[in-house]
Design a protein around this motif. Structure first.
Motif, mmCIF file in Angstrom:
data_model
loop_
_atom_site.group_PDB
_atom_site.id
_atom_site.type_symbol
_atom_site.label_atom_id
_atom_site.label_comp_id
_atom_site.label_asym_id
_atom_site.label_seq_id
_atom_site.Cartn_x
_atom_site.Cartn_y
_atom_site.Cartn_z
ATOM 1 N N LYS A 135 0.828 -1.203 0.000
ATOM 2 C CA LYS A 135 0.000 0.000 0.000
ATOM 3 C C LYS A 135 0.865 1.256 0.000
ATOM 4 O O LYS A 135 2.054 1.228 0.339
ATOM 5 N N VAL A 136 0.248 2.371 -0.367
ATOM 6 C CA VAL A 136 0.876 3.691 -0.216
ATOM 7 C C VAL A 136 -0.150 4.604 0.443
ATOM 8 O O VAL A 136 -1.357 4.424 0.269
ATOM 9 N N GLY A 137 0.344 5.567 1.202
ATOM 10 C CA GLY A 137 -0.545 6.511 1.851
ATOM 11 C C GLY A 137 -0.821 7.694 0.944
ATOM 12 O O GLY A 137 0.093 8.240 0.325
ATOM 13 N N ILE A 138 -2.080 8.083 0.829
ATOM 14 C CA ILE A 138 -2.457 9.282 0.079
ATOM 15 C C ILE A 138 -2.703 10.387 1.098
ATOM 16 O O ILE A 138 -3.534 10.243 2.006
ATOM 17 N N ALA A 139 -1.958 11.473 0.968
ATOM 18 C CA ALA A 139 -1.978 12.514 1.984
ATOM 19 C C ALA A 139 -2.059 13.893 1.354
ATOM 20 O O ALA A 139 -1.989 14.048 0.135
ATOM 21 N N ARG A 140 -2.204 14.870 2.204
ATOM 22 C CA ARG A 140 -2.146 16.278 1.798
ATOM 23 C C ARG A 140 -0.946 16.914 2.486
ATOM 24 O O ARG A 140 -0.656 16.629 3.642
ATOM 25 N N VAL A 141 -0.249 17.788 1.742
ATOM 26 C CA VAL A 141 0.907 18.473 2.303
ATOM 27 C C VAL A 141 0.941 19.888 1.746
ATOM 28 O O VAL A 141 0.574 20.123 0.595
ATOM 29 N N VAL A 142 1.357 20.826 2.585
ATOM 30 C CA VAL A 142 1.493 22.223 2.164
ATOM 31 C C VAL A 142 2.972 22.539 2.044
ATOM 32 O O VAL A 142 3.731 22.414 3.005
ATOM 33 N N ILE A 143 3.392 22.920 0.840
ATOM 34 C CA ILE A 143 4.771 23.350 0.602
ATOM 35 C C ILE A 143 4.709 24.821 0.219
ATOM 36 O O ILE A 143 4.112 25.180 -0.796
#
Length: 301
Positions: A135-143
């Protein structure tokens, strides 16, 4: 060692893993400056008013969105700040999906997640669990100020964060004329397909990225080195610093950043740069720009 883009946490469920977001790619493109062929001096791009042709100070420049041809709406700094996401120091995993289910076109840019102090246990826990499950994690990130969706996936001893493109960023295949149908529709004989498979099998090898190099960059670098060694092939020009007005303590940071990149030196602190700018403006400058000359003449009057 590269500096972290930010330090925060990688979270899924109630588990928080302190991490630093580090660059995962190294740009090796050769950058060029444009020169005037007549005297080999750099060409500078000015900020000028499209109607009057006059140079515009940075303080008078605003951002605008062109919603129709020639029609603009000004977007204030407050508008951008209001639209910016709140969280800047976390990778929030929202779901886990099969790694093979993500189309390759969605992958955009890699980063490396480095565990913080005493965070190795949680880091290894997530890494090994992802490896075992596929599996892979689907995430949100702010750059900086933009929010991205990303995939958190294991790669050897690392947890890699890869920015993903949003669906609207991908071109729909329906926009192009592509061959649809079965092989028989294009008069492909079974024997041709069989021979193509045999050819692919004969050319198949183990993927080893170290076998591939940017040969164009290597050849061009060699040419540049020869040019530098040859007589009369190089030109030197000390580009003058440009300032709006020494009295306002405003420095053209874009020019300073460009010079820093070229010389591989850090940008000087704002106060030191402003002090240097003031000294430069006070000293006689034979190569000073027209804007500085006009400013100096106004002060003299």
């Amino acid at each position: 060692m590269a500096r972290p883009i930010w330090s925060g946490s990688l979270s899924f469920g109630l588990l928080n893993i302190p991490v630093s977001l580090m660059p995962g790619e190294r740009r090796t493109d050769l950058s060029f400056r444009m020169l005037d062929s007549r005297d080999k001096k750099p060409i500078r791009f000015e900020r000028v008013n499209a109607e009057t042709g006059e140079e515009v100070p940075w303080k008078d420049i605003v951002k605008a969105f062109e919603y129709d041809k020639g029609s603009y709406v000004i977007v204030e700094k407050e508008d951008i700040a209001a639209a910016a996401p709140e969280s800047h120091e976390s990778v929030d995993v929202e779901t886990f999906v099969d790694a093979a289910s993500i189309n390759l076109r969605y992958f955009e840019k890699p980063y490396v997640l480095v565990p913080g102090k005493k965070a190795e246990k949680g880091y290894v826990l997530l890494r090994e669990t992802l490896k075992k499950s596929g599996k892979v994690g689907i995430a949100r990130v702010v750059i900086r100020t933009r929010e991205y969706i990303c995939a958190v996936m294991p790669d050897q001893d690392a947890l890699v964060l890869i920015l993903l493109r949003y669906p609207q960023e991908l071109v729909d295949f329906d926009e192009y004329k592509l061959p649809e149908g079965k092989p028989a529709d294009f008069r492909l004989a079974p024997k041709e397909l069989q021979m193509a498979e045999q050819l692919i099998d004969s050319m198949t090898s183990k993927w080893n990225p170290a076998d591939y190099h940017d040969e164009f960059r290597t050849r061009l670098s060699d040419i540049i080195k020869k040019r530098i060694k040859s007589s009369g092939a190089t030109t030197r020009f000390e580009e003058p610093e440009h300032h709006e007005d020494a009295a306002t303590n405003v420095v053209d940071f874009m020019s300073l950043l460009q010079q820093s990149l070229q010389t591989k030196k850090r940008t000087p602190p704002a106060k030191a740069a402003a002090k240097k700018a003031a000294k430069t403006t006070k000293s006689p400058a034979k190569k000073a720009s027209k804007a500085v000359k006009k400013s100096a003449s106004r002060k003299a009057s």
